[in-house]
Write a protein that holds these residues in place. Sequence first.
Motif, PDB file in Angstrom:
ATOM      1  N   GLU A  39       0.847  -1.201   0.000  1.00 11.92           N
ATOM      2  CA  GLU A  39       0.000   0.000   0.000  1.00 11.92           C
ATOM      3  C   GLU A  39       0.882   1.252   0.000  1.00 11.92           C
ATOM      4  O   GLU A  39       0.563   2.245  -0.632  1.00 11.92           O
ATOM      5  CB  GLU A  39      -0.914   0.010   1.233  1.00 11.92           C
ATOM      6  N   GLU A  40       1.954   1.192   0.746  1.00 10.91           N
ATOM      7  CA  GLU A  40       2.886   2.321   0.828  1.00 10.91           C
ATOM      8  C   GLU A  40       4.314   1.799   0.798  1.00 10.91           C
ATOM      9  O   GLU A  40       5.012   1.788   1.811  1.00 10.91           O
ATOM     10  CB  GLU A  40       2.647   3.109   2.124  1.00 10.91           C
ATOM     11  N   VAL A 140      -3.251   2.722  -6.688  1.00  8.95           N
ATOM     12  CA  VAL A 140      -4.112   3.548  -5.847  1.00  8.95           C
ATOM     13  C   VAL A 140      -5.558   3.351  -6.304  1.00  8.95           C
ATOM     14  O   VAL A 140      -5.843   3.380  -7.500  1.00  8.95           O
ATOM     15  CB  VAL A 140      -3.719   5.035  -5.931  1.00  8.95           C
ATOM     16  N   GLY A 141      -6.434   3.151  -5.337  1.00 10.79           N
ATOM     17  CA  GLY A 141      -7.841   2.918  -5.664  1.00 10.79           C
ATOM     18  C   GLY A 141      -8.213   1.457  -5.477  1.00 10.79           C
ATOM     19  O   GLY A 141      -9.378   1.128  -5.336  1.00 10.79           O
ATOM     20  N   GLU A 143      -8.403  -1.824  -3.223  1.00  5.01           N
ATOM     21  CA  GLU A 143      -8.518  -1.971  -1.781  1.00  5.01           C
ATOM     22  C   GLU A 143      -7.825  -3.199  -1.226  1.00  5.01           C
ATOM     23  O   GLU A 143      -7.509  -3.274  -0.060  1.00  5.01           O
ATOM     24  CB  GLU A 143      -9.997  -2.025  -1.389  1.00  5.01           C
TER      25      GLU A 143
ATOM     26  N   ILE B 177      -3.470   2.653   2.048  1.00  3.67           N
ATOM     27  CA  ILE B 177      -4.461   3.117   1.078  1.00  3.67           C
ATOM     28  C   ILE B 177      -5.519   2.039   0.830  1.00  3.67           C
ATOM     29  O   ILE B 177      -6.338   2.155  -0.060  1.00  3.67           O
ATOM     30  CB  ILE B 177      -3.814   3.487  -0.283  1.00  3.67           C
ATOM     31  N   VAL B 182     -10.118   3.294   2.788  1.00  4.36           N
ATOM     32  CA  VAL B 182     -11.234   3.621   1.896  1.00  4.36           C
ATOM     33  C   VAL B 182     -12.520   3.705   2.718  1.00  4.36           C
ATOM     34  O   VAL B 182     -13.315   4.624   2.584  1.00  4.36           O
ATOM     35  CB  VAL B 182     -11.358   2.560   0.776  1.00  4.36           C
ATOM     36  N   ARG B 207       0.201   9.342  -2.391  1.00  5.22           N
ATOM     37  CA  ARG B 207      -0.656   8.210  -2.770  1.00  5.22           C
ATOM     38  C   ARG B 207      -2.028   8.313  -2.105  1.00  5.22           C
ATOM     39  O   ARG B 207      -3.060   8.099  -2.729  1.00  5.22           O
ATOM     40  CB  ARG B 207       0.022   6.880  -2.413  1.00  5.22           C
ATOM     41  N   VAL B 208      -2.018   8.661  -0.831  1.00  3.98           N
ATOM     42  CA  VAL B 208      -3.307   8.728  -0.147  1.00  3.98           C
ATOM     43  C   VAL B 208      -4.093   9.954  -0.639  1.00  3.98           C
ATOM     44  O   VAL B 208      -5.317   9.928  -0.706  1.00  3.98           O
ATOM     45  CB  VAL B 208      -3.128   8.642   1.388  1.00  3.98           C
ATOM     46  N   GLU B 210      -4.130  10.939  -3.744  1.00  3.03           N
ATOM     47  CA  GLU B 210      -4.748  10.476  -4.981  1.00  3.03           C
ATOM     48  C   GLU B 210      -6.085   9.776  -4.676  1.00  3.03           C
ATOM     49  O   GLU B 210      -7.073   9.945  -5.384  1.00  3.03           O
ATOM     50  CB  GLU B 210      -3.789   9.487  -5.651  1.00  3.03           C
ATOM     51  N   LEU B 211      -6.068   9.012  -3.594  1.00  4.38           N
ATOM     52  CA  LEU B 211      -7.283   8.308  -3.169  1.00  4.38           C
ATOM     53  C   LEU B 211      -8.371   9.317  -2.762  1.00  4.38           C
ATOM     54  O   LEU B 211      -9.538   9.177  -3.132  1.00  4.38           O
ATOM     55  CB  LEU B 211      -6.921   7.408  -1.988  1.00  4.38           C
ATOM     56  N   ASN B 214     -10.051  10.711  -5.703  1.00  3.21           N
ATOM     57  CA  ASN B 214     -11.064   9.811  -6.280  1.00  3.21           C
ATOM     58  C   ASN B 214     -12.423  10.032  -5.631  1.00  3.21           C
ATOM     59  O   ASN B 214     -13.453   9.821  -6.235  1.00  3.21           O
ATOM     60  CB  ASN B 214     -10.678   8.344  -6.092  1.00  3.21           C
TER      61      ASN B 214
END
Lengths: 286, 293
Positions: A39-40, A140-141, A143, B177, B182, B207-208, B210-211, B214
Amino acid sequence: MKIAIASGKGGTGKTTLATNLAHLLSQKFPVVLADLDVEEPNSGFFIKGEKIQEKKVFRMIPEWDQDKCVLCGNCQRVCKFNAVIKLGEEILVFNQLCHGCYACSELCPQNALPMTSYEVGKITEFRQNDLHFLEGRLNVGEEQAVPVIKETINFAEKKFAPGILRIFDAPPGTSCPVIEATKDVDYIILITEPTPFGLYDLKLAVEVMRELKKDFGIVINRHGIGNNDVIRYCKDERIPLIGKIPNMKTAAETYAKGGLLSETIPEIRNALEKIIDNLRTLEVLS
Amino acid sequence: MKEIVIISGKGGTGKTSITAAFAMLAGNNAVIADCDVDAADMHLLLEPDFSHAEDFYSGFKAVIDQQKCTKCGKCKQVCRFDAVQKNDDSYTVTPMDCEGCAYCAEVCPAAAIQMVEQNVGKWYISKIKSQTEMVHAKLGIGADNSGKLVAKVKKEAKNVALQTGKDLILVDGSPGIGCPVVSSLSGADYVILVTEPTLSGFHDMKRVFELIQNFHLSSGCIINKYDVNVEIAEKIHDFCETNSVDHIANIPYDETFTAAMTEGKTIIEFDDGNLTNILKDSWKKILLLTDSH
């Protein structure tokens, strides 16, 4: 031998320990370092190597074939994740919710939901002398981190000889991504801070390791701040305390720039050498 | 009712310490929600009384009834997660590997597979030392479904706010993320990014962010330990400007954060100097910003 570096709490020094340990050990023998904090992913800031290859990670999801579908609704019935929904004359697939179990696809009487691949992340391989570095990265996006973690581990399995030491930089927390990153390793180093947050989250991580029946030891990072409760806890629970990395603002500054602490800070290099010695005594390293 | 969510991308940036300080400053006007259910730490500073506790059930795991099983092996054949093991004289499911899809149960010709609902944690409503309510949770060891538990905590916090007539919910999110993040972002009115000026901190924040985009959410940024690398702090500042992220504050590197935590106190209870002033100003600014968005 496979070693994972994990922690309950985030930001306790997993990446610092993983990259510095991998770098030091690779001066003696070949090492594979895999960043499974997909994730990171941050290990790449500290390991500068030559890029060898990049591979996309796909997940299988069903795709609706309208021409074949007779709208029987069996797909919606068998999906336990609400990822396939029949809405009027249409079948909708929610990619993020799909776990890729194939039930809707294989149990469709019309073959109207064939599985297709769907990109969820990538794996990049780098090499710096005897240090092979793999970075798993979730798009990203997306889950679900687990498929990318799984693929990164598989990549390491296939590409490198079984005898080569593998070090995994695991994700934080205590849920499915950590389990995936640690369930097949031989030894886990839990790294923590000597603070109430650090100790509380360490205890959760210890419970996970005991549940998984794993062999593990503890490293204290930023030793000198906080209090002695973590040291006491290790004694009471008879968990090997395999190292203490001193608290230094210069370490934070070096980390900020993507520098390896073992290269520039002698006190930290000594602490890392001591961790390596302790891992040898415990027969984790030969 | 407004919902403010505090996240960081990277762990260890000071998110929880800062959220706990804001919780004290919000007093009893806000309901607090600890959505970092994997590693919930806010209770260590806010003294919850755990007065209301409930089990949380989510997801299923397959269990094979050995009496009914005819050992045909169909379950093992269809399982994509290698969760069904063939033993010498039986088939069993490894719970840790089971995703709960029920495909095996669906195809079992002997109807020998039961899907059992899982207790994956506990959630609580507590009174905390600022005389308000906090909703928090503890995820079971090695449990999945943390995103669902986050959603539950948020839903309950909203209920409490409605019942008690409070107009603010302050949410401490988790790092990363993935699904818990979410889940903590859904329904947010304003997001605060707590970051640090390290290559990792900046990368993870981007990165977060970017989320967040969205989800079309407005956001602000706090740069903690900004003096660890002023150059990267500048870059974060520029990034915020370019992307219309409100810059809320720069906080210096200060081991008072740790000292306060070691005493079980929030910064504003422990420190009566610079840090407390910065946090008080930040909170005022956040309230103004959330009103204007």
